[in-house]
Design an enzyme around this catalytic site. Structure first.
Site, PDB file in Angstrom:
ATOM      1  CD  GLU A   1      42.205  -1.459 -41.206  1.00  0.00           C
ATOM      2  OE1 GLU A   1      42.482  -2.161 -40.344  1.00  0.00           O
ATOM      3  OE2 GLU A   1      41.701  -0.396 -41.042  1.00  0.00           O
TER       4      GLU A   1
ATOM      5  CG  HIS B   1      35.949  -7.303 -38.783  1.00  0.00           C
ATOM      6  ND1 HIS B   1      36.769  -8.459 -39.520  1.00  0.00           N
ATOM      7  CD2 HIS B   1      36.691  -6.271 -38.524  1.00  0.00           C
ATOM      8  CE1 HIS B   1      37.875  -7.876 -39.645  1.00  0.00           C
ATOM      9  NE2 HIS B   1      37.800  -6.573 -39.142  1.00  0.00           N
TER      10      HIS B   1
ATOM     11  NE  ARG C   1      35.847  -3.855 -41.216  1.00  0.00           N
ATOM     12  CZ  ARG C   1      36.075  -3.123 -40.486  1.00  0.00           C
ATOM     13  NH1 ARG C   1      35.058  -2.832 -39.581  1.00  0.00           N
ATOM     14  NH2 ARG C   1      37.547  -2.896 -40.141  1.00  0.00           N
TER      15      ARG C   1
ATOM     16  CG  HIS D   1      33.784  -5.413 -35.862  1.00  0.00           C
ATOM     17  ND1 HIS D   1      34.405  -5.587 -35.010  1.00  0.00           N
ATOM     18  CD2 HIS D   1      34.435  -4.147 -36.451  1.00  0.00           C
ATOM     19  CE1 HIS D   1      35.720  -4.775 -34.897  1.00  0.00           C
ATOM     20  NE2 HIS D   1      35.686  -4.168 -36.091  1.00  0.00           N
TER      21      HIS D   1
ATOM     22  NE  ARG E   1      33.328   1.132 -37.775  1.00  0.00           N
ATOM     23  CZ  ARG E   1      34.429   0.448 -37.841  1.00  0.00           C
ATOM     24  NH1 ARG E   1      35.667   1.178 -37.917  1.00  0.00           N
ATOM     25  NH2 ARG E   1      34.620  -0.884 -37.400  1.00  0.00           N
TER      26      ARG E   1
HETATM   27  P1  FAD Z   1      34.161   2.033 -26.035  1.00  0.00           P
HETATM   28  O1  FAD Z   1      35.615   1.949 -26.407  1.00  0.00           O
HETATM   29  O2  FAD Z   1      33.373   0.856 -26.481  1.00  0.00           O
HETATM   30  O3  FAD Z   1      33.753   2.264 -24.540  1.00  0.00           O
HETATM   31  C1  FAD Z   1      32.674   2.422 -23.977  1.00  0.00           C
HETATM   32  C2  FAD Z   1      32.765   2.568 -22.563  1.00  0.00           C
HETATM   33  O4  FAD Z   1      31.442   2.760 -21.933  1.00  0.00           O
HETATM   34  C3  FAD Z   1      33.448   1.674 -21.705  1.00  0.00           C
HETATM   35  O5  FAD Z   1      34.349   2.104 -20.827  1.00  0.00           O
HETATM   36  C4  FAD Z   1      32.286   0.924 -21.150  1.00  0.00           C
HETATM   37  O6  FAD Z   1      32.662   0.426 -19.966  1.00  0.00           O
HETATM   38  C5  FAD Z   1      31.477   2.030 -20.661  1.00  0.00           C
HETATM   39  N1  FAD Z   1      29.980   1.694 -20.395  1.00  0.00           N
HETATM   40  C6  FAD Z   1      28.903   1.451 -21.420  1.00  0.00           C
HETATM   41  N2  FAD Z   1      27.831   1.208 -20.818  1.00  0.00           N
HETATM   42  C7  FAD Z   1      27.931   2.016 -19.556  1.00  0.00           C
HETATM   43  C8  FAD Z   1      26.882   2.123 -18.611  1.00  0.00           C
HETATM   44  N3  FAD Z   1      25.853   1.974 -18.647  1.00  0.00           N
HETATM   45  N4  FAD Z   1      27.497   2.826 -17.595  1.00  0.00           N
HETATM   46  C9  FAD Z   1      28.696   3.295 -17.401  1.00  0.00           C
HETATM   47  N5  FAD Z   1      29.673   2.811 -18.320  1.00  0.00           N
HETATM   48  C10 FAD Z   1      29.262   2.343 -19.515  1.00  0.00           C
HETATM   49  N6  FAD Z   1      37.824   1.072 -34.944  1.00  0.00           N
HETATM   50  C11 FAD Z   1      38.749   1.759 -35.643  1.00  0.00           C
HETATM   51  O7  FAD Z   1      38.624   2.624 -35.989  1.00  0.00           O
HETATM   52  N7  FAD Z   1      40.126   0.944 -35.858  1.00  0.00           N
HETATM   53  C12 FAD Z   1      40.462  -0.386 -35.391  1.00  0.00           C
HETATM   54  O8  FAD Z   1      41.618  -0.813 -35.616  1.00  0.00           O
HETATM   55  C13 FAD Z   1      39.452  -1.085 -34.872  1.00  0.00           C
HETATM   56  N8  FAD Z   1      39.540  -2.270 -34.259  1.00  0.00           N
HETATM   57  C14 FAD Z   1      38.637  -2.884 -33.515  1.00  0.00           C
HETATM   58  C15 FAD Z   1      38.888  -4.146 -32.957  1.00  0.00           C
HETATM   59  C16 FAD Z   1      37.859  -4.882 -32.286  1.00  0.00           C
HETATM   60  C17 FAD Z   1      37.969  -6.220 -31.753  1.00  0.00           C
HETATM   61  C18 FAD Z   1      36.749  -4.244 -31.664  1.00  0.00           C
HETATM   62  C19 FAD Z   1      35.884  -4.606 -30.794  1.00  0.00           C
HETATM   63  C20 FAD Z   1      36.393  -2.876 -32.304  1.00  0.00           C
HETATM   64  C21 FAD Z   1      37.251  -2.236 -33.233  1.00  0.00           C
HETATM   65  N9  FAD Z   1      37.293  -1.069 -33.828  1.00  0.00           N
HETATM   66  C22 FAD Z   1      38.157  -0.245 -34.430  1.00  0.00           C
HETATM   67  C23 FAD Z   1      35.802  -0.110 -33.225  1.00  0.00           C
HETATM   68  C24 FAD Z   1      36.219   0.819 -32.102  1.00  0.00           C
HETATM   69  O9  FAD Z   1      37.176   0.073 -31.398  1.00  0.00           O
HETATM   70  C25 FAD Z   1      35.096   1.122 -31.322  1.00  0.00           C
HETATM   71  O10 FAD Z   1      34.028   1.500 -32.207  1.00  0.00           O
HETATM   72  C26 FAD Z   1      35.515   2.480 -30.338  1.00  0.00           C
HETATM   73  O11 FAD Z   1      36.686   2.171 -29.859  1.00  0.00           O
HETATM   74  C27 FAD Z   1      34.452   2.876 -29.536  1.00  0.00           C
HETATM   75  O12 FAD Z   1      34.934   3.554 -28.828  1.00  0.00           O
HETATM   76  P2  FAD Z   1      33.839   4.207 -27.851  1.00  0.00           P
HETATM   77  O13 FAD Z   1      34.578   5.355 -26.915  1.00  0.00           O
HETATM   78  O14 FAD Z   1      32.620   4.879 -28.530  1.00  0.00           O
HETATM   79  O15 FAD Z   1      33.293   3.207 -26.834  1.00  0.00           O
HETATM   80  C1  SIN Z   2      40.277  -4.478 -37.732  1.00  0.00           C
HETATM   81  O1  SIN Z   2      41.478  -4.177 -37.397  1.00  0.00           O
HETATM   82  O2  SIN Z   2      40.088  -5.029 -38.852  1.00  0.00           O
HETATM   83  C2  SIN Z   2      39.543  -3.454 -37.175  1.00  0.00           C
HETATM   84  C3  SIN Z   2      39.329  -2.290 -37.916  1.00  0.00           C
HETATM   85  C4  SIN Z   2      38.112  -1.457 -37.669  1.00  0.00           C
HETATM   86  O3  SIN Z   2      36.760  -1.990 -37.363  1.00  0.00           O
HETATM   87  O4  SIN Z   2      38.095  -0.284 -37.931  1.00  0.00           O
END
Ligand code: FAD
Ligand code: SIN
Length: 523
Positions: A114, A230, A276, A337, A372
């Site tokens: 990537e 993104h 990015r 993103h 990032r």
């Molecule tokens: P999240 O996975 O967002 O989880 C947050 C949690 O908190 C959820 O359960 C939500 O319901 C809960 N929550 C929020 N507010 C409250 C509240 N007030 N009370 C109770 N619960 C609450 N990153 C990579 O490294 N590789 C990838 O390939 C990649 N692809 C991506 C593709 C997409 C489409 C997206 C959107 C993001 C991608 N990212 C990727 C980024 C990555 O997925 C996220 O940064 C990461 O998953 C965040 O994880 P987290 O556990 O911090 O939060």
């Molecule tokens: C992607 O698959 O392009 C998302 C990867 C990322 O946000 O880290």
């Protein structure tokens, strides 16, 4: 009634689930999540997780790539810590039941490429890595007797006593009332705030609740001006900015303009695999130059079978919208993103408040700096969830403190939903138009002025009407928009994801920004 737990984990993405599992051998853990256990950005992650796994790759190379992408603002200690712990984080995921894609011929893990990475180092589960991680960890959590789960429960505010977090007030969405939860340690794992923009790859829950809760509690937030767009989300009125993974470019897809011309070579020698911030800005410039609403991403020159094997989810989803990626160039645009800034933490996820931790996208560990690098986020979620769990195990000292229950008896009437819907749309449109990929002083100041009115209206609504989950999210979203604008106005340079036409140059002595309600008097 007050609900008591050793550890309260707010959020059930990769960060929250990992922390809960790691703590459950020693403590009673309560996870609250505002939707179901797997509704999270994590579930939608496509590309994969970056880690040094290939023989020809090195830790030093991953560190240097991350520092370069972060454009001079990463904390090198955090970068080293995260990347040095990368391999063990992947091993932990595999031990927890996550299945990654293997090479058919050699049976070792397939690693994709990537933007910004100088090696193939992204381990993945086809193009649905997040679903695999989320479903596997959730299954493990559901079997764990020391972990209790409250779905459809939304944290409203943290409870702070003498600079110490002692729990949270939590809105039960089904019963429509607020619970008081007392906890020895509280972990914010609530994800990002990309929903603050009109167009985003993120699910609806990414309303920045954790940043707002931390702000109101008195935490320091850092680098909130760095919002990642993104480069390639599907441009289609019904696609809700469906993400087209950067891994497509890693496997040879090329960006083209409306005339069918490749253009990335004009902007960066790394072309389509530049970091990015650079690719998104280049697309923005190309769209402005040609006067078109989108550019195209073309992988149709690659083998049809290989495309379908590597990207089954994206292939299927695009077909639903009438695009066959094995034959057609896809219309794409940048969309919000990832929130690179967040609650400032130590390497152990500690915030500046005792017994309050922040992990995952909610935190600012210093890993990402001003931008990032792809697939470093899921890695950060697992590494820092594990380090915070270790820290809690070493330092847990629960002393019972008097806690004030939420007053559910106050009679307040229902407000009109139109006020919520209007301000929700107005804020997201304002942020998209005035605080987007390319910024200016005038637009930032106009955004600040316009948001002031919305903020006051929302705060007055909070005082006078009953709580609903939509309103709680709106209140957080508006506050986070304000924090982003203040942070953007304070940065008098262009760097990484923050590009201001009035300060186009890099200031060599610039440092990460820090903002809190104790330092900003205008809030
Ligand atoms: P999240 O996975 O967002 O989880 C947050 C949690 O908190 C959820 O359960 C939500 O319901 C809960 N929550 C929020 N507010 C409250 C509240 N007030 N009370 C109770 N619960 C609450 N990153 C990579 O490294 N590789 C990838 O390939 C990649 N692809 C991506 C593709 C997409 C489409 C997206 C959107 C993001 C991608 N990212 C990727 C980024 C990555 O997925 C996220 O940064 C990461 O998953 C965040 O994880 P987290 O556990 O911090 O939060
Ligand atoms: C992607 O698959 O392009 C998302 C990867 C990322 O946000 O880290």
């Amino acid at each position: 009634m007050i609900l008591k737990t050793n550890i309260l984990v707010i959020g059930s993405g990769a960060a929250g689930l990992t922390a809960a599992l790691e703590l459950s051998d020693k403590f009673k853990v309560l996870i609250i999540s505002k939707e179901t256990l797997v509704d999270s950005s994590t579930w939608y992650a496509q590309g994969g997780i970056a880690a040094v796994l290939a023989k020809e790759d090195t830790t030093e190379s991953h560190i240097q790539d991350t520092l370069i992408a972060g454009d001079g603002l990463c904390d090198e200690e955090a970068v080293r810590f995260c990347i040095e712990n990368g391999k063990s984080a992947i091993d932990w995921l595999i031990d927890s039941g996550v299945t990654f894609t293997k090479n058919e011929s050699t049976n070792d893990f397939h690693l994709t490429q990537e933007g910004g990475h100088s090696h193939r180092r992204i381990i993945h589960a086809a193009d649905a890595t997040g679903k695999e991680v989320s479903d596997s960890l959730a299954a493990k959590v559901l079997k764990n007797k020391n972990i209790k789960i409250l779905e459809n429960h939304l944290a409203v505010d943290l409870i702070i006593s003498e600079k110490k977090c002692i729990g949270a007030y939590v809105f039960d969405k089904n019963k429509e009332k607020v619970l008081t939860i007392s906890a020895g340690a509280t972990i914010l794992a609530t994800g990002g705030a990309s929903k603050v923009y009109l167009y985003t790859s993120n699910p609806d829950g990414a309303s920045g609740d954790g940043f707002a809760l931390a702000w109101r509690a008195g935490c320091e937030l850092s680098n909130m001006e760095f919002n990642q767009f993104h480069p390639t989300c599907l441009y289609h009125p019904e696609a809700k900015s469906f993400l087209i993974s950067e891994a497509l470019r890693g496997e040879g897809a090329i960006l083209k303009n409306y005339r069918g011309e490749e253009f990335m070579q004009k902007y960066d020698s790394r072309k389509d695999l530049a970091p990015r911030d650079i690719v998104s800005r280049s697309i923005d410039a190309e769209m402005k130059k040609t006067g078109n609403d989108n550019v195209f991403l073309d992988i149709s020159h690659k083998n049809e079978g290989d495309i379908k094997r590597a990207f089954p989810t994206i292939y299927k989803k695009c077909l639903e919208f009438g695009f066959d990626i094995t034959k057609d160039p896809l219309p794409v645009v940048p969309a919000a993103h990832y929130t690179c800034g967040g609650v400032k933490t130590s390497l152990q996820g500690r915030t500046n408040l005792k017994n309050l931790y922040a992990i995952g996208e909610t935190s600012c560990t210093g890993l990402h700096g001003a931008n990032r690098m792809a697939s470093n986020s899921l890695l950060e979620c697992v590494v820092f969830a594990k380090s915070s769990a270790e820290d809690i195990k070493l330092n847990f000292d629960y002393e019972s403190t008097r806690i004030d229950e939420w007053d559910n008896s106050k009679v307040i009437t229902a407000g009109e939903n139109i006020i919520i819907a209007h301000n929700w749309d107005a804020t997201r449109r304002l942020m998209w138009d005035y605080v987007g990929v390319v910024r200016s002083n005038d637009r930032l100041n106009m955004a600040k002025e316009n948001l002031k009115l919305i903020y006051e209206e929302v705060e007055s609504f909070y005082r006078n009407f009953e709580l609903t989950s939509d309103f709680i999210e709106l209140r957080n979203l508006v506050l986070v928009a304000k924090i982003i604008i203040e942070s953007a106005l304070a940065r008098k340079e262009s760097r990484g994801l923050h590009y201001n036409v009035d300060f186009p140059n890099l200031n060599k002595s610039a440092v990460p920004s820090i903002i809190s309600k104790n330092t900003i008097k205008s809030f």
